[in-house]
Design a protein around this motif. Structure first.
Motif, PDB file in Angstrom:
ATOM      1  N   ALA A 236       0.943  -1.271  -0.118  1.00  0.00           N
ATOM      2  CA  ALA A 236       0.001   0.032   0.122  1.00  0.00           C
ATOM      3  C   ALA A 236       0.696   1.057  -0.130  1.00  0.00           C
ATOM      4  O   ALA A 236       0.428   2.173  -0.702  1.00  0.00           O
TER       5      ALA A 236
ATOM      6  N   LEU B 191       2.258   2.070  -3.708  1.00  0.00           N
ATOM      7  CA  LEU B 191       1.118   2.407  -4.532  1.00  0.00           C
ATOM      8  C   LEU B 191      -0.145   2.855  -4.365  1.00  0.00           C
ATOM      9  O   LEU B 191      -0.668   3.785  -5.030  1.00  0.00           O
ATOM     10  N   LEU B 192      -0.246   3.493  -2.993  1.00  0.00           N
ATOM     11  CA  LEU B 192      -1.518   4.110  -2.686  1.00  0.00           C
ATOM     12  C   LEU B 192      -0.966   5.373  -2.033  1.00  0.00           C
ATOM     13  O   LEU B 192      -1.443   6.662  -2.386  1.00  0.00           O
ATOM     14  N   LEU B 193      -0.460   5.064  -0.674  1.00  0.00           N
ATOM     15  CA  LEU B 193      -0.270   6.168   0.228  1.00  0.00           C
ATOM     16  C   LEU B 193       0.698   7.242  -0.147  1.00  0.00           C
ATOM     17  O   LEU B 193       0.305   8.525  -0.316  1.00  0.00           O
TER      18      LEU B 193
ATOM     19  N   PRO C 150       1.931   8.008  -3.398  1.00  0.00           N
ATOM     20  CA  PRO C 150       1.391   8.832  -4.604  1.00  0.00           C
ATOM     21  C   PRO C 150       0.322   9.784  -4.231  1.00  0.00           C
ATOM     22  O   PRO C 150       0.213  10.917  -4.939  1.00  0.00           O
ATOM     23  N   SER C 151      -0.458   9.380  -3.304  1.00  0.00           N
ATOM     24  CA  SER C 151      -1.782  10.093  -3.088  1.00  0.00           C
ATOM     25  C   SER C 151      -1.630  11.151  -1.959  1.00  0.00           C
ATOM     26  O   SER C 151      -2.257  12.188  -1.961  1.00  0.00           O
TER      27      SER C 151
ATOM     28  N   SER D 293       1.063  10.704   4.921  1.00  0.00           N
ATOM     29  CA  SER D 293       1.008   9.314   5.078  1.00  0.00           C
ATOM     30  C   SER D 293       1.395   9.139   6.478  1.00  0.00           C
ATOM     31  O   SER D 293       0.596   8.151   7.109  1.00  0.00           O
TER      32      SER D 293
ATOM     33  N   THR E  89       5.357  11.603  -6.981  1.00  0.00           N
ATOM     34  CA  THR E  89       4.791  10.778  -7.909  1.00  0.00           C
ATOM     35  C   THR E  89       5.162   9.375  -7.525  1.00  0.00           C
ATOM     36  O   THR E  89       5.779   9.044  -6.487  1.00  0.00           O
ATOM     37  N   LYS E  90       4.941   8.345  -8.319  1.00  0.00           N
ATOM     38  CA  LYS E  90       4.926   7.135  -7.909  1.00  0.00           C
ATOM     39  C   LYS E  90       6.539   6.576  -7.976  1.00  0.00           C
ATOM     40  O   LYS E  90       7.109   5.725  -7.212  1.00  0.00           O
TER      41      LYS E  90
END
Length: 520
Positions: free
Chosen positions: A170, A173-175, A177-178, A184, A253-254
């Motif tokens: 997570a 992939l999620l925390l 980048p978002s 986070s 970014t990723k």
């Protein structure tokens, strides 16, 4: 079986049988504890890699000290009293607080107390790791009241590993980048406090001071929720002190952290990737003219040009000055870098809309993978990558990478690579030259003065024919001339060639040289 509530005046002194609901809550807590623990570990490792470089070193130390701290916490837990529920809840509260602010603490320690940064980092690792380590024996003991110790240990460890897997997936992939690093850590702190609240409600009859603990949890919940909500403001505040200039664009970014700043006094604008300056509008033309024009001025075909990196479009701007260049392939791993190179107004003005040229095709792909595929042969290859400050970038300066480039070069093809500073990172510069010489028959080294960077170096390589002794530039330039190019091939005594290893994927020497050179 129903639980037997303790007296209202004291915490439960004897282990009580657990209900199925309480058992389920404890098992879920184990999953969340592991998830949060691994994310804190990743956040600290990422922040330290971002600020200090050398990601292998930072993550190795973070993981090692975290595991040691967990063992220390497990050892300490044997000295706790038998108020297992209360102890677990207080530990979750402590993790929520310490873990929730770990990222912002590190970002603020770096500019304001640089000499204390490592102390703050290791203190956070020690505290969070020890607290996480304390929880596992407590939860195992609690579950053993419902099931056998053997089954309890099996359940705790299996859920611990599953939670670690979820957290490790997570985070990138999620925390990251978002939410980014700071938000986070606040968000994961919220998960810890939710776990504490859930246990407060489910085990409220076990707690004599239930109302006080509930109020404490709710207060921390509100605090962390506010931090998440205002996280963007907190991030901007931290970035302001990290970069000193006004931050005009920032995104995680990723793949990397992209930041653009503007000086309040001079209006100079800079691009940073993971905290490392990539260019300044004051003198970027010096760097890009020296990167592009020497290789394109050498006689021979130059219709097909490959740029590896350079998503800002500035190297492409210089290439597009040559009318006989028919095709430019630009490869950058980060689609966001390509997007802002094409759409961000400041970059569009600076690169003269090069990213929108009909002659240019951009590929959002890893350069290593791109060059390893079959495809057209290029007349010129321009490597405009960041300095090799970690092992991921190290491969883009390796013998294997240059061998792949050689296979994608036309017979008269030439490659050039930015090669860091022959003054500040002398061994790095000559290691890159030495690695190119392992693959190609001829190399040419030169350097230029870039005020934002200092003395900066470049290396060219080719197979067929030696390099010419002269260069002619038939396009308009702001800095480079035939005379300055000839002078750039002469190295002063303190930048002359030194013995250096060949860099390879199997024996990655370059990024450690980079770290060591910067310490000198």
């Amino acid at each position: 079986m129903s639980s037997i509530p303790p007296s209202s005046s004291t915490d439960c002194d004897e282990p009580q049988p657990l209900t199925d609901r309480q058992t389920g809550v404890l098992l879920f807590s184990i999953l969340m504890v592991a998830l949060c623990g691994i994310v804190y570990e990743l956040i600290i490792g990422t922040v330290s890699s971002y600020l200090l470089g050398n990601s292998v070193y930072q993550f190795s130390l973070t993981i090692g000290f975290f595991m040691f701290s967990m063992g220390l916490g497990s050892l300490i837990s044997k000295y706790f009293d038998n108020q297992y529920v209360r102890n677990f809840i207080f530990i979750e509260i402590a993790i929520a607080l310490v873990g929730g602010i770990c990222s912002v603490l590190l970002f603020m320690a770096f500019p304001f107390a640089r000499v204390l940064y490592e102390l703050v980092m290791y203190s956070l690792i020690l505290m969070i790791g020890a607290l996480v380590g304390m929880e596992i024996p407590i939860l195992t003991t609690l579950l053993s009241q419902k099931i056998s110790m053997k089954e309890s240990i099996a359940n705790v460890l299996s859920l611990d590993y599953v939670g670690a897997l979820i957290g490790s997936v997570a985070f990138p992939l999620l925390l990251l980048p978002s939410l980014g690093l700071i938000q986070s850590s606040f968000a994961i702190g919220l998960i810890n406090i939710f776990v504490a609240l859930m246990n407060v409600f489910v085990f409220r009859h076990y707690l004599s001071n239930y109302k006080n603990i509930l109020a404490l949890c709710l207060g921390i919940l509100v605090l962390l929720a506010a931090c998440v909500f205002y996280g963007s403001y907190i991030t901007r505040f931290a970035e302001k002190h990290l970069y000193f200039d006004q931050v005009i664009y920032s995104t995680q970014t990723k793949y990397q952290k992209l930041v653009m700043t503007r000086s309040v006094t001079t209006r100079e604008q800079r691009l940073y990737i993971d905290g490392h300056i990539q260019f300044s509008t004051r003198d970027e033309y010096r760097y890009h003219e020296n990167l592009v024009h020497p290789i394109l001025s050498i006689p021979g075909p130059r219709e097909k040009v490959l740029i590896l990196g350079g998503g800002d479009g500035l190297a492409a701007r210089e290439v597009l000055k040559y009318d006989d260049v028919e095709l430019i392939h630009l490869v950058d791993i980060d689609p966001e870098m390509l997007r802002i190179g094409k759409d961000l107004p400041m970059l569009k003005r600076l690169n003269e809309k090069s990213m929108s040229s009909e002659r240019l095709t951009a590929f959002s792909e890893d350069a290593f993978s791109f060059i390893n595929q079959p495809g057209i042969l290029y007349d010129r290859v321009i490597i405009d990558m960041p300095d090799p400050h970690n092992e991921a970038i190290n491969k883009l300066y390796s013998r294997e990478f240059y061998t792949m480039i050689k296979r994608r070069l036309a017979p008269e093809g030439i490659v050039v690579s930015q090669s860091s500073s022959p003054f500040f990172t002398r061994r790095v510069f000559w290691c890159i030259e030495n690695t190119l010489a392992e693959v190609f028959d001829h190399t040419l080294s030169y350097h230029a003065s870039i005020p934002s960077f200092g003395i900066w170096g470049f290396n060219m390589a080719k197979n067929n024919g030696d390099f010419s002794g002269s260069f002619e530039f038939d396009i308009p330039t702001r800095s480079i001339t035939e005379d300055t190019m000839m002078a750039s091939m002469i190295f002063a005594k303190d930048t002359m060639k030194v013995d250096s290893p060949v860099n390879s994927i199997m024996e990655p020497k370059l990024y450690q040289l980079y770290i060591d050179d910067l310490r000198i």
